[in-house]
Each structure stands twice: as structure tokens, then as C-alpha cells.
Design an enzyme around this catalytic site. Structure first.
Site, mmCIF file in Angstrom:
data_model
loop_
_atom_site.group_PDB
_atom_site.id
_atom_site.type_symbol
_atom_site.label_atom_id
_atom_site.label_comp_id
_atom_site.label_asym_id
_atom_site.label_seq_id
_atom_site.Cartn_x
_atom_site.Cartn_y
_atom_site.Cartn_z
ATOM 1 N N CYS A 42 0.826 -1.217 0.000
ATOM 2 C CA CYS A 42 0.000 0.000 0.000
ATOM 3 C C CYS A 42 0.855 1.260 0.000
ATOM 4 C CB CYS A 42 -0.929 -0.022 1.211
ATOM 5 S SG CYS A 42 -1.818 1.530 1.432
ATOM 6 N N CYS A 47 -1.249 1.637 -3.288
ATOM 7 C CA CYS A 47 -2.277 2.684 -3.145
ATOM 8 C C CYS A 47 -1.723 4.096 -3.059
ATOM 9 C CB CYS A 47 -3.096 2.434 -1.882
ATOM 10 S SG CYS A 47 -3.444 0.712 -1.556
ATOM 11 N N LYS A 50 0.351 5.281 -6.175
ATOM 12 C CA LYS A 50 -0.632 5.271 -7.281
ATOM 13 C C LYS A 50 -1.534 6.504 -7.198
ATOM 14 C CE LYS A 50 -4.508 4.003 -6.663
ATOM 15 N NZ LYS A 50 -5.047 2.662 -6.549
ATOM 16 N N TYR A 177 -8.159 -3.839 -11.896
ATOM 17 C CA TYR A 177 -7.936 -2.574 -11.182
ATOM 18 C C TYR A 177 -6.658 -1.883 -11.667
ATOM 19 C CZ TYR A 177 -10.910 -3.630 -6.979
ATOM 20 O OH TYR A 177 -11.909 -3.887 -6.096
ATOM 21 N N GLU A 181 -6.375 1.496 -13.905
ATOM 22 C CA GLU A 181 -5.918 2.709 -13.221
ATOM 23 C C GLU A 181 -4.680 3.286 -13.914
ATOM 24 O OE1 GLU A 181 -7.557 2.027 -8.677
ATOM 25 O OE2 GLU A 181 -5.452 1.627 -9.052
ATOM 26 N N HIS A 434 -27.810 20.401 -2.804
ATOM 27 C CA HIS A 434 -27.895 20.996 -4.145
ATOM 28 C C HIS A 434 -26.961 22.185 -4.285
ATOM 29 C CE1 HIS A 434 -29.843 21.898 -7.921
ATOM 30 N NE2 HIS A 434 -29.922 23.160 -7.543
ATOM 31 N N GLU A 439 -26.681 14.351 -5.437
ATOM 32 C CA GLU A 439 -28.092 14.525 -5.084
ATOM 33 C C GLU A 439 -28.979 13.583 -5.893
ATOM 34 O OE1 GLU A 439 -30.046 18.311 -6.237
ATOM 35 O OE2 GLU A 439 -28.159 18.810 -7.218
HETATM 36 P P1 NDP Z 1 -7.143 -8.119 -11.083
HETATM 37 O O1 NDP Z 1 -7.431 -9.485 -10.637
HETATM 38 O O2 NDP Z 1 -8.070 -7.011 -10.733
HETATM 39 O O3 NDP Z 1 -6.962 -8.105 -12.661
HETATM 40 C C1 NDP Z 1 -6.109 -8.968 -13.314
HETATM 41 C C2 NDP Z 1 -6.339 -8.797 -14.799
HETATM 42 O O4 NDP Z 1 -5.364 -9.513 -15.523
HETATM 43 C C3 NDP Z 1 -7.689 -9.316 -15.238
HETATM 44 O O5 NDP Z 1 -8.184 -8.436 -16.210
HETATM 45 C C4 NDP Z 1 -7.353 -10.672 -15.824
HETATM 46 O O6 NDP Z 1 -8.228 -11.097 -16.832
HETATM 47 C C5 NDP Z 1 -6.005 -10.395 -16.421
HETATM 48 N N1 NDP Z 1 -5.169 -11.586 -16.559
HETATM 49 C C6 NDP Z 1 -4.887 -12.516 -15.616
HETATM 50 N N2 NDP Z 1 -4.055 -13.447 -16.108
HETATM 51 C C7 NDP Z 1 -3.806 -13.105 -17.385
HETATM 52 C C8 NDP Z 1 -3.038 -13.678 -18.423
HETATM 53 N N3 NDP Z 1 -2.338 -14.788 -18.221
HETATM 54 N N4 NDP Z 1 -3.015 -13.063 -19.629
HETATM 55 C C9 NDP Z 1 -3.728 -11.937 -19.819
HETATM 56 N N5 NDP Z 1 -4.469 -11.350 -18.883
HETATM 57 C C10 NDP Z 1 -4.521 -11.919 -17.670
HETATM 58 O O7 NDP Z 1 -5.663 -7.843 -10.566
HETATM 59 P P2 NDP Z 1 -4.804 -6.527 -10.414
HETATM 60 O O8 NDP Z 1 -3.401 -6.993 -10.547
HETATM 61 O O9 NDP Z 1 -5.278 -5.444 -11.310
HETATM 62 O O10 NDP Z 1 -5.080 -6.109 -8.914
HETATM 63 C C11 NDP Z 1 -4.902 -7.041 -7.861
HETATM 64 C C12 NDP Z 1 -5.785 -6.688 -6.703
HETATM 65 O O11 NDP Z 1 -5.285 -5.558 -6.043
HETATM 66 C C13 NDP Z 1 -7.216 -6.329 -7.100
HETATM 67 O O12 NDP Z 1 -8.007 -7.465 -7.200
HETATM 68 C C14 NDP Z 1 -7.640 -5.442 -5.971
HETATM 69 O O13 NDP Z 1 -8.195 -6.210 -4.949
HETATM 70 C C15 NDP Z 1 -6.341 -4.808 -5.510
HETATM 71 N N6 NDP Z 1 -6.253 -3.414 -5.966
HETATM 72 C C16 NDP Z 1 -7.149 -2.500 -5.501
HETATM 73 C C17 NDP Z 1 -7.118 -1.198 -5.922
HETATM 74 C C18 NDP Z 1 -8.130 -0.240 -5.413
HETATM 75 O O14 NDP Z 1 -8.767 -0.529 -4.410
HETATM 76 N N7 NDP Z 1 -8.338 0.899 -6.069
HETATM 77 C C19 NDP Z 1 -6.114 -0.726 -6.866
HETATM 78 C C20 NDP Z 1 -5.226 -1.762 -7.310
HETATM 79 C C21 NDP Z 1 -5.304 -3.052 -6.864
HETATM 80 P P3 NDP Z 1 -9.614 -11.871 -16.516
HETATM 81 O O15 NDP Z 1 -10.580 -10.833 -16.072
HETATM 82 O O16 NDP Z 1 -9.965 -12.462 -17.832
HETATM 83 O O17 NDP Z 1 -9.299 -12.886 -15.476
#
Ligand code: NDP
Length: 451
Positions: A42, A47, A50, A177, A181, A434, A439
Site C-alpha cells: 500500500c 495505493c 498510485k 484494477y 488505473e 444541491h 443529489e
Molecule cells: P485483477 O485481478 O483485478 O486483474 C487482473 C487482470 O489480468 C484481469 O483483467 C485478468 O483477466 C487479467 N489476466 C490474468 N491473467 C492473465 C493472463 N495470463 N493473460 C492476460 N491477462 C490476464 O488484478 P490486479 O493486478 O489489477 O489487482 C490485484 C488486486 O489488487 C485487485 O483485485 C484489488 O483487490 C487490488 N487493488 C485494488 C485497488 C483499489 O482498491 N483501487 C487498486 C489496485 C489493486 P480476466 O478478467 O480475464 O481474469
């Protein structure tokens, strides 16, 4: 048997630091080992940096809005190295704060890697060995990269904060995510961003209407987003990386960033030797009290792959201390967690998506989608989305979805009402503030649709 410590925490991230401090405040003798920097994902590479990059990336649009509001603002340029210097100074400051908090709580800190030796013993990379009545594993996760040839040419979110220069062009792989982002951040900072996501729409699992709006607006802001496309191969070509996509297109990029999910940091931790159960992704399996199958060993945060969010790890830490050190067994409540995705536009969400709610029973869906005053005046075309999903039987609000500037701030407040079990009628009898965007949440009269 006398132990060296009452609690030995492995990992100095949000969860581990909180558990160590609060346990120590109960009078327990506590130690914490961290192999890298205090603060964890984080603070050091998640976080916090970022969000600072999100802020930095929004000034371009703000300057253009300022001109629309009558200000004489010249075109500015962004100095990455100046920003990066300040960013890292801030992270150093925060790391210091974490360290001082632990010191002030009488937690003994070991700047070393710890592994489990047995149910009550840890070994440090310094060669020291300590025993503890309880061991808490809070080692988090790390980016996982697809297994493919030359994958090492790409970077992950770990490296993005350390770049010596911003690339002119980048391919971001993934649609979760982190991918979405950083697509917004880098686009805002002037990088040409291409994003490949293998599925049919980004942000799988979230509300379909919100996902669609975010994707459309990301594209409108300049992100070259391609759904249904994955990376097939990559190879170095001069200073660039030549990427072949599953769409047959071959393109050169200065950088490729994998944002393809995160894996628990359990490798080489000694879990197998001690017999601690892990799941398919290597996550530590725990019960609702964060206890593993070995009664003296607990685990919290991303390493358990429950809900990978800092405030959740902190909740799990507090519940662990209540359970183990205060004699008050406390299960962690993972229901109705509000969260924000700092995409551009931002997304705030609590509760069920329309699709998931409809699968559970009859619902009413209330939607307001409009051009907010601020954007309309500035001549921007972006729309915002305010959406409530209501249970047709109980009238409870099951989900709220906001796609708008400051959606994260708004959803925190809506989260309280939804967690309390507010009904649509509770929302209706709340007087509107407002003129605001929010709202609309209390003024939507007739359902847009039912399902
Ligand atoms: P996510 O699980 O959100 O996303 C992973 C992405 O990678 C998905 O789109 C997935 O596709 C894709 N993917 C996975 N494996 C492959 C592959 N082999 N080839 C191509 N694409 C692939 O993970 P993140 O790394 O983005 O984030 C991890 C976690 O961190 C999040 O789940 C969240 O909990 C936390 N986080 C929270 C934030 C916030 O609160 N604002 C900000 C950043 C992270 P598919 O959908 O098809 O599986």
C-alpha cells in the site's frame, strides 16, 4: 514452555504493522520482521504512490477546464523526474512514520526475511531463530506475470514508480484494477497508452453498465483500449519491444506493463515444511478468525487472497488481536465492502452489480446518467453514472455504483447507509444537497427498469 515472544509478525505492511502495534498495546511481547521496506504494498508500491500519480495525471485536464472557466493557462509540461523525486521523498517519510509507530509501541523490528521453522519458531535471514506463542503471516502478494517467452522484457506495477523516464508509448496488458488505473494515469501524463484485455469488457465482476461507461470514457480520453485481445509474443527490437497481439497486429512499444493479477507471497516461507494448508494460487487457507490449520499460526491480508484491499487487511488485523489477545473471538466481516477504482473516470462501488443482484431475485434498478454541471460548462462530453439496485421485496439497497469525479469519496458515505440496511425509501426521505452530482442518489423517483 516459555517463548521468546507472544507474537511474531512476518511482514511489515498495513495488516502486519497494525496487528503488531495493537497486540503490543495489550501488553504482549511482539516482534515484527520485514525483508524490504516498512509499509508494504500500500505505502511503498501500491495505493499511496498510485494515488499521487492519479493526482499528477489529472492536471492536464484541469488546466484545460481552467481555460474553459476563463483562466489564462499556458500549456504546461510534466517533469517526471521532479515528480518522482518528490514521490519517493514522501514514501520515505511515510515509511519512517510506520517505523516510528512500531518503535513507539515497543514492537521489536527485524529488518530481515523470516521463514517458518515449526509451529512456534521462525528463522531470520540473519541466522537468528526465535520462538513465539503465536505467529502471524502478513506477507502480502506480488504481481504475477503470464508465463511466456521474453516476459521479462515487460514491467509490472512494482517498477512503474521507479522508471528513469516516462515512455513515449506503453502497452498495458490486463483489464483489472491496476491495468485500468495505470491506463488512465499514464494517458493523463501524456504517454500513448494501448491496453489489451483478453475478456470482452474490462473490470470483470463489476456492474456491466459502469464497466461500459468507464471503457467508453477511457477511450474518449485517449486510451487505445482493445478488448478480446491478448499478448501473443514479445521481442526486443532496438530500444523498443515488438508485440504481436492475438488480433494479428504487430506493434512497437517503448514499454510493456503486465497488470495481470497478483499472487500470494508464500513461496519459500516454510509453509509446506510446517504443514500449513494453501490453496490453488498458493494463498494461505484460513478460517473466519484468520487461523490456519496449525492453531498457533494465523494469516491476514493479501496472502490469504480473501479481499485484496488495505482496509480489509487492517480489519483482519484488528479482529485477529481481538480474538487472540483480548479473548473476544471476532470473525472478519467481508460483506458490503465499499471500494473505489481510481480509473479516469473514477468508480465507487458498494454491494451487488445489477447482473449479480438480478440472479438472486427480483430487483428495481434506478439509473441517472447525465453531464455534470462542472463538465458541461467546460465543454466536456463525459457523463456520470449514479445507480442504485434495490431489492423488490425488502426494498433494501443492494448495490450502489457511481462513475464520476470523487466517486470514491461519495461511495464511502453511501457505504454507511447500505451497510446499515437502508431501503430505497430511506434514500428518498433524505434531502438532496444541491447543486451536487450525488443529489441524484436521493432524487431518482421511478425505476429505470426491473429485473
Ligand atoms: P485483477 O485481478 O483485478 O486483474 C487482473 C487482470 O489480468 C484481469 O483483467 C485478468 O483477466 C487479467 N489476466 C490474468 N491473467 C492473465 C493472463 N495470463 N493473460 C492476460 N491477462 C490476464 O488484478 P490486479 O493486478 O489489477 O489487482 C490485484 C488486486 O489488487 C485487485 O483485485 C484489488 O483487490 C487490488 N487493488 C485494488 C485497488 C483499489 O482498491 N483501487 C487498486 C489496485 C489493486 P480476466 O478478467 O480475464 O481474469
Amino acid at each position: 514452555m516459555a517463548f521468546d515472544y507472544d507474537l511474531f509478525v512476518i511482514g511489515g505492511g498495513s495488516g502486519g504493522v497494525r496487528a503488531a502495534r495493537v497486540a503490543s498495546a495489550t501488553g504482549a511481547k511482539v516482534a515484527l520482521a520485514e525483508e524490504y521496506r516498512m509499509g508494504g504494498t500500500c505505502v511503498i508500491r501500491g495505493c499511496v504512490p498510485k494515488k499521487l500519480m492519479v493526482f499528477a495525471s489529472e492536471f492536464n485536464e484541469a488546466m484545460s477546464d481552467a481555460r474553459a472557466y476563463g483562466w489564462d493557462v499556458p500549456d504546461g509540461t510534466f517533469n517526471w523526474l521532479e515528480f518522482r523525486g518528490k514521490l519517493h521523498a514522501e514514501l520515505d517519510r511515510l515509511e519512517g512514520v510506520y517505523r516510528r509507530l512500531l518503535d513507539g509501541s515497543n514492537v521489536e523490528i527485524f529488518d530481515a526475511r523470516a521463514t517458518l521453522k515449526d509451529a512456534h519458531t521462525v528463522t531470520l535471514s540473519t541466522g537468528q531463530t526465535f520462538t513465539a506463542k503465536h505467529i502471524l503471516i502478513a506477507v502480502g502478494g506480488r504481481p504475477s506475470v503470464p508465463e511466456m517467452e521474453n516476459a521479462g522484457l515487460g514491467i509490472t506495477s512494482n517498477e512503474i514508480f521507479l522508471l528513469d523516464e516516462l515512455p513515449k508509448s506503453i502497452l498495458i496488458v490486463g483489464g483489472g484494477y491496476i491495468a485500468c488505473e495505470f491506463a488512465g494515469i499514464l494517458n493523463g501524463l501524456g504517454v500513448e497508452v494501448t491496453q489489451y484485455y483478453r475478456g470482452e469488457q474490462i473490470l470483470r465482476g463489476f456492474d456491466g453498465e459502469a464497466r461500459g461507461l468507464i471503457a467508453d470514457q477511457m477511450k474518449e480520453r485517449g486510451v487505445d483500449l482493445h478488448c478480446g485481445v491478448n499478448i501473443l509474443s514479445m521481442e526486443k527490437q532496438g530500444d523498443q519491444i515488438c508485440v504481436k497481439g492475438t488480433n494479428g497486429v504487430e506493434k512497437l512499444f517503448d514499454q510493456v506493463m503486465f497488470a495481470t493479477g497478483r499472487s500470494p507471497n508464500t513461496q519459500g516461507l516454510g509453509l509446506e515444511e510446517v504443514g500449513i494448508k494453501t490453496g490453488r494460487k498458493g494463498e494461505i487457507v484460513v478460517d473466519e478468525y484468520s487461523q490456519t490449520n496449525i492453531p498457533s499460526v494465523f494469516a491476514i491480508g493479501d496472502v490469504t487472497d480473501r479481499v485484496q484491499l488495505t482496509p480489509v487487511a487492517i480489519r483482519e488485523a484488528m479482529a485477529f488481536v481481538e480474538t487472540v489477545f483480548k479473548g473476544n473471538p471476532t470473525a472478519v466481516d467481508h460483506e458490503l465492502i465499499p471500494s473505489a477504482i481510481f480509473t479516469q473516470p473514477e468508480y465507487g462501488v458498494v454491494g451487488l452489480s445489477e447482473e449479480d443482484a438480478a440472479a438472486k431475485g427480483p430487483i428495481e434498478v434506478y439509473v441517472a446518467s447525465f453531464k455534470p454541471m462542472h463538465h458541461a460548462f467546460a465543454g466536456r462530453s463525459d457523463r456520470v453514472l449514479m445507480k442504485l439496485i434495490v431489492c423488490a421485496d425488502t426494498r433494501k439497497v443492494l448495490g450502489c455504483h457511481i462513475v464520476a469525479d470523487h466517486a470514491g469519496e461519495m461511495i464511502q458515505m453511501v457505504g454507511i447507509a447500505v451497510k446499515m440496511g437502508a431501503t430505497k425509501e430511506d434514500f428518498d426521505r433524505t434531502v438532496a444537497v444541491h447543486p451536487t452530482m450525488a443529489e441524484e442518489l436521493v432524487t431518482m423517483k421511478a425505476p429505470t427498469r426491473t429485473a
